[in-house]
Design a protein around this motif. Structure first.
Motif, PDB file in Angstrom:
ATOM      1  N   ARG A  64       0.827  -1.151  -0.087  1.00  0.00           N
ATOM      2  CA  ARG A  64       0.038  -0.061  -0.105  1.00  0.00           C
ATOM      3  C   ARG A  64       0.760   1.284  -0.113  1.00  0.00           C
ATOM      4  O   ARG A  64       0.478   2.409  -0.318  1.00  0.00           O
ATOM      5  N   ALA A  65       1.960   1.205   0.455  1.00  0.00           N
ATOM      6  CA  ALA A  65       3.058   2.321   0.595  1.00  0.00           C
ATOM      7  C   ALA A  65       3.152   2.863  -0.782  1.00  0.00           C
ATOM      8  O   ALA A  65       3.399   4.192  -1.092  1.00  0.00           O
ATOM      9  N   PHE A  66       3.487   2.187  -1.802  1.00  0.00           N
ATOM     10  CA  PHE A  66       3.670   2.452  -2.949  1.00  0.00           C
ATOM     11  C   PHE A  66       2.731   2.224  -4.313  1.00  0.00           C
ATOM     12  O   PHE A  66       3.005   2.050  -5.491  1.00  0.00           O
ATOM     13  N   GLU A  67       1.598   1.638  -3.653  1.00  0.00           N
ATOM     14  CA  GLU A  67       0.352   1.207  -4.489  1.00  0.00           C
ATOM     15  C   GLU A  67       0.156   2.495  -5.689  1.00  0.00           C
ATOM     16  O   GLU A  67      -0.276   2.382  -6.555  1.00  0.00           O
ATOM     17  N   SER A  68      -0.012   3.696  -5.038  1.00  0.00           N
ATOM     18  CA  SER A  68      -0.340   4.895  -5.925  1.00  0.00           C
ATOM     19  C   SER A  68       0.778   5.148  -6.932  1.00  0.00           C
ATOM     20  O   SER A  68       0.338   6.003  -7.892  1.00  0.00           O
ATOM     21  N   GLY A  73      -1.377  -1.683 -15.985  1.00  0.00           N
ATOM     22  CA  GLY A  73      -0.557  -2.364 -16.643  1.00  0.00           C
ATOM     23  C   GLY A  73       0.941  -2.415 -16.201  1.00  0.00           C
ATOM     24  O   GLY A  73       1.738  -2.910 -16.834  1.00  0.00           O
ATOM     25  N   SER A  74       1.071  -1.805 -15.214  1.00  0.00           N
ATOM     26  CA  SER A  74       2.387  -2.025 -14.520  1.00  0.00           C
ATOM     27  C   SER A  74       2.577  -2.959 -13.168  1.00  0.00           C
ATOM     28  O   SER A  74       1.551  -3.334 -12.694  1.00  0.00           O
ATOM     29  N   TYR A  75       3.746  -3.503 -13.099  1.00  0.00           N
ATOM     30  CA  TYR A  75       3.967  -4.113 -11.794  1.00  0.00           C
ATOM     31  C   TYR A  75       5.225  -3.995 -11.152  1.00  0.00           C
ATOM     32  O   TYR A  75       6.447  -3.785 -12.013  1.00  0.00           O
ATOM     33  N   VAL A  76       5.079  -3.767  -9.911  1.00  0.00           N
ATOM     34  CA  VAL A  76       6.274  -3.349  -9.111  1.00  0.00           C
ATOM     35  C   VAL A  76       6.589  -4.621  -7.954  1.00  0.00           C
ATOM     36  O   VAL A  76       5.377  -4.873  -7.316  1.00  0.00           O
ATOM     37  N   GLU A  77       7.814  -4.657  -7.984  1.00  0.00           N
ATOM     38  CA  GLU A  77       8.340  -5.713  -6.899  1.00  0.00           C
ATOM     39  C   GLU A  77       9.509  -5.002  -6.161  1.00  0.00           C
ATOM     40  O   GLU A  77      10.390  -4.361  -6.832  1.00  0.00           O
ATOM     41  N   VAL A  78       9.320  -5.032  -4.690  1.00  0.00           N
ATOM     42  CA  VAL A  78      10.414  -4.525  -3.730  1.00  0.00           C
ATOM     43  C   VAL A  78      11.058  -5.691  -3.118  1.00  0.00           C
ATOM     44  O   VAL A  78      10.256  -6.450  -2.358  1.00  0.00           O
ATOM     45  N   GLN A  79      12.305  -5.829  -3.025  1.00  0.00           N
ATOM     46  CA  GLN A  79      12.956  -6.798  -2.017  1.00  0.00           C
ATOM     47  C   GLN A  79      14.025  -5.979  -1.308  1.00  0.00           C
ATOM     48  O   GLN A  79      14.856  -5.084  -1.501  1.00  0.00           O
ATOM     49  N   VAL A  80      13.683  -6.202  -0.064  1.00  0.00           N
ATOM     50  CA  VAL A  80      14.269  -5.676   1.133  1.00  0.00           C
ATOM     51  C   VAL A  80      15.155  -6.899   1.793  1.00  0.00           C
ATOM     52  O   VAL A  80      14.461  -7.904   2.150  1.00  0.00           O
ATOM     53  N   PRO A  81      16.535  -6.609   2.178  1.00  0.00           N
ATOM     54  CA  PRO A  81      16.982  -7.581   2.953  1.00  0.00           C
ATOM     55  C   PRO A  81      16.511  -8.142   4.102  1.00  0.00           C
ATOM     56  O   PRO A  81      16.181  -7.197   4.911  1.00  0.00           O
ATOM     57  N   GLY A  82      16.132  -9.210   4.408  1.00  0.00           N
ATOM     58  CA  GLY A  82      15.611  -9.903   5.834  1.00  0.00           C
ATOM     59  C   GLY A  82      14.181  -9.639   5.909  1.00  0.00           C
ATOM     60  O   GLY A  82      13.564 -10.106   6.841  1.00  0.00           O
ATOM     61  N   GLN A  83      13.413  -9.207   4.782  1.00  0.00           N
ATOM     62  CA  GLN A  83      11.942  -9.013   4.485  1.00  0.00           C
ATOM     63  C   GLN A  83      11.492  -9.816   3.388  1.00  0.00           C
ATOM     64  O   GLN A  83      12.099  -9.909   2.396  1.00  0.00           O
ATOM     65  N   ALA A  88       3.117  -5.164  -6.059  1.00  0.00           N
ATOM     66  CA  ALA A  88       2.041  -4.489  -6.291  1.00  0.00           C
ATOM     67  C   ALA A  88       1.800  -4.437  -7.762  1.00  0.00           C
ATOM     68  O   ALA A  88       2.434  -4.444  -8.670  1.00  0.00           O
ATOM     69  N   GLY A  89       0.334  -4.685  -8.185  1.00  0.00           N
ATOM     70  CA  GLY A  89       0.124  -4.800  -9.622  1.00  0.00           C
ATOM     71  C   GLY A  89      -0.014  -6.177 -10.094  1.00  0.00           C
ATOM     72  O   GLY A  89       0.360  -7.116  -9.552  1.00  0.00           O
ATOM     73  N   GLU A  90      -0.203  -6.260 -11.227  1.00  0.00           N
ATOM     74  CA  GLU A  90      -0.223  -7.846 -11.963  1.00  0.00           C
ATOM     75  C   GLU A  90       0.832  -7.789 -12.795  1.00  0.00           C
ATOM     76  O   GLU A  90       0.934  -6.923 -13.507  1.00  0.00           O
ATOM     77  N   ARG A  91       1.589  -8.848 -12.725  1.00  0.00           N
ATOM     78  CA  ARG A  91       2.775  -9.142 -13.646  1.00  0.00           C
ATOM     79  C   ARG A  91       2.389  -9.192 -14.761  1.00  0.00           C
ATOM     80  O   ARG A  91       1.421 -10.090 -15.047  1.00  0.00           O
ATOM     81  N   PRO A  92       2.809  -8.608 -15.814  1.00  0.00           N
ATOM     82  CA  PRO A  92       2.286  -8.664 -17.263  1.00  0.00           C
ATOM     83  C   PRO A  92       2.973  -9.731 -17.829  1.00  0.00           C
ATOM     84  O   PRO A  92       4.069 -10.239 -17.555  1.00  0.00           O
TER      85      PRO A  92
END
Length: 414
Positions: A64-68, A73-83, A88-92
């Motif tokens: 939700r923090a970066f959903e805006s 048509g975009s897909y966002v993926e965040v990888q944080v070490p240890g988490q 967000a979004g649907e992978r095309p």
């Protein structure tokens, strides 16, 4: 010719369209793809900034923090070490994607992916628009080529018809101009040639008419002379005398033909010489003697003798022969041939005792095809032309009695 002009202009337009549109299409495609990639990169940078700010504040990183920041048509993926991985979004689907990866100072990674469907659709629309513009340009080029071909082909068709008319003997100029300097120049030359040909044809017809008329009288006189020779065949001396006169008439015929041709080629050619006027008059008396006797007419001589005139003897003889013939045909009674001075000139007058020239004719008797009776109306016109070409002039001094006067230059020796 029309087809060649249309094909040539169409070929040039097609080459221009290909040279212009193909590079433009490539540049436009690259620009659209580059703009879309820049938007994906900007989205990845924004998401990374949000992730770093939440990590710095000790807040958890959720979708939700970066959903805006996730567009359709975009897909966002965040990888944080240890988490765990947050998305967000649907992978095309598909292999051809727009992708951007950004890494933060704490080892976090942001990946943004976007489908190329909208990009490909935009590229297709731009290519379609470019194709429509190229097609319109080709159609306009075809229309322009057809118009230009007709504009240039029609004058050439007219000029070909004009040349064909000239070849078939119709020398009338058309006086048409087409607004094209080169074609107008050709048309002008053809019109000038047509006028020149018309003048030449007129001159040839005039020469034929003049020659036939002027030769008629000497031939008649020669025929009568030969008849007299035949009748006097038992008297050798008389035959010899008549034969000599006949030969002189033949020489005058030759001179008449030569003079007509010379006048036709150059009306102003200088041939005048000093000559004995009495000899020319004597020649006329001898030549017209048989005709006068046959018609019971008399030729009377008056005035000066021993005059030296300036002119061409053959021409003067021809003019006097025409005047005597005119008196024989249209006049009556005695024909008087009178020589008198007039200033620096000498005048030879021919007068008869007939009804004279009708008042409605006057000096029009010197015009071609104008005659008071059923004659050709050529003789006096030719006589005046011959007199003027020889440096003299022929005038009608009196209507009744009819008096024609030939003005000649007078030699100082005479």
């Amino acid at each position: 010719m029309k087809r060649r002009m249309i094909n040539s202009l169409l070929g040039v337009v097609l080459v221009v369209v290909v040279v212009f549109c193909v590079p433009l299409a490539l540049v436009e495609k690259r620009t659209i793809v580059s703009s879309a990639q820049d938007r994906v990169d900007a989205a990845a940078v924004r998401v990374l900034a949000l992730v770093e700010s939440r990590l710095a504040a000790g807040e958890p990183v959720t979708g939700r923090a970066f959903e805006s920041q996730v567009t359709e048509g975009s897909y966002v993926e965040v990888q944080v070490p240890g988490q765990p991985v947050v998305s967000a979004g649907e992978r095309p689907a598909g292999n051809h994607l727009l992708k951007a990866v950004e890494r933060g100072n704490s080892g976090e990674t942001v990946t943004v992916e976007q489908s190329r469907e909208d990009v490909d659709h935009e590229i297709a629309n731009n290519l379609l628009l470019l194709g429509v513009v190229a097609l319109l340009a080709v159609q306009a080029a075809v229309a322009l080529a057809v118009w230009q071909a007709k504009r240039l082909a029609r004058p050439l068709t007219d000029l070909a018809e004009t040349a064909e008319r000239l070849g078939s003997g119709d020398p009338r100029p058309r006086d048409r101009r087409y607004g094209v300097p080169e074609l107008d120049r050709v048309a002008e030359v053809l019109d000038t040639s047509a006028e020149r040909i018309a003048r030449m044809l007129t001159a040839e017809r005039r020469l034929a008419a003049d020659a036939s008329h002027q030769l008629r009288t000497p031939l008649t006189a020669l025929s009568m002379r030969l008849e007299e020779i035949t009748a006097l065949a038992e008297d050798p001396e008389t035959v010899k005398e008549e034969a000599t006169i006949a030969l002189q008439q033949v020489e005058r015929l030759t001179d008449v033909v030569q003079r007509l041709l010379t006048t036709q080629r150059d009306p102003r050619s200088p041939t005048a010489v000093a000559f004995d006027l009495d000899e020319v008059i004597k020649q006329q008396v001898e030549e017209w003697g048989p005709t006068l006797r046959e018609q019971s007419r008399v030729l009377s001589l008056e005035g000066l003798h021993g005059v030296t005139a300036v002119g061409t003897p053959g021409t003067v003889a021809q003019v006097l022969a025409t005047l005597i013939e005119n008196s024989l045909m249209h006049g009556a009674g005695t024909i008087t041939l009178r020589v008198r001075p007039s200033g620096t000139s000498v005048v030879v007058e021919v007068q008869d005792q007939g009804a004279g020239v009708p008042p409605d004719l006057g000096n029009r008797v010197f015009e071609r095809a104008v005659s008071g009776r059923n004659s050709t109306g050529i003789g006096l016109a030719v006589a005046r032309d011959l007199a003027e070409a020889d440096g003299g002039r022929l005038e009608l001094l009196s209507l009744k009695p009819a008096v024609f006067a030939l003005f000649l230059g007078r030699s100082q020796e005479g």
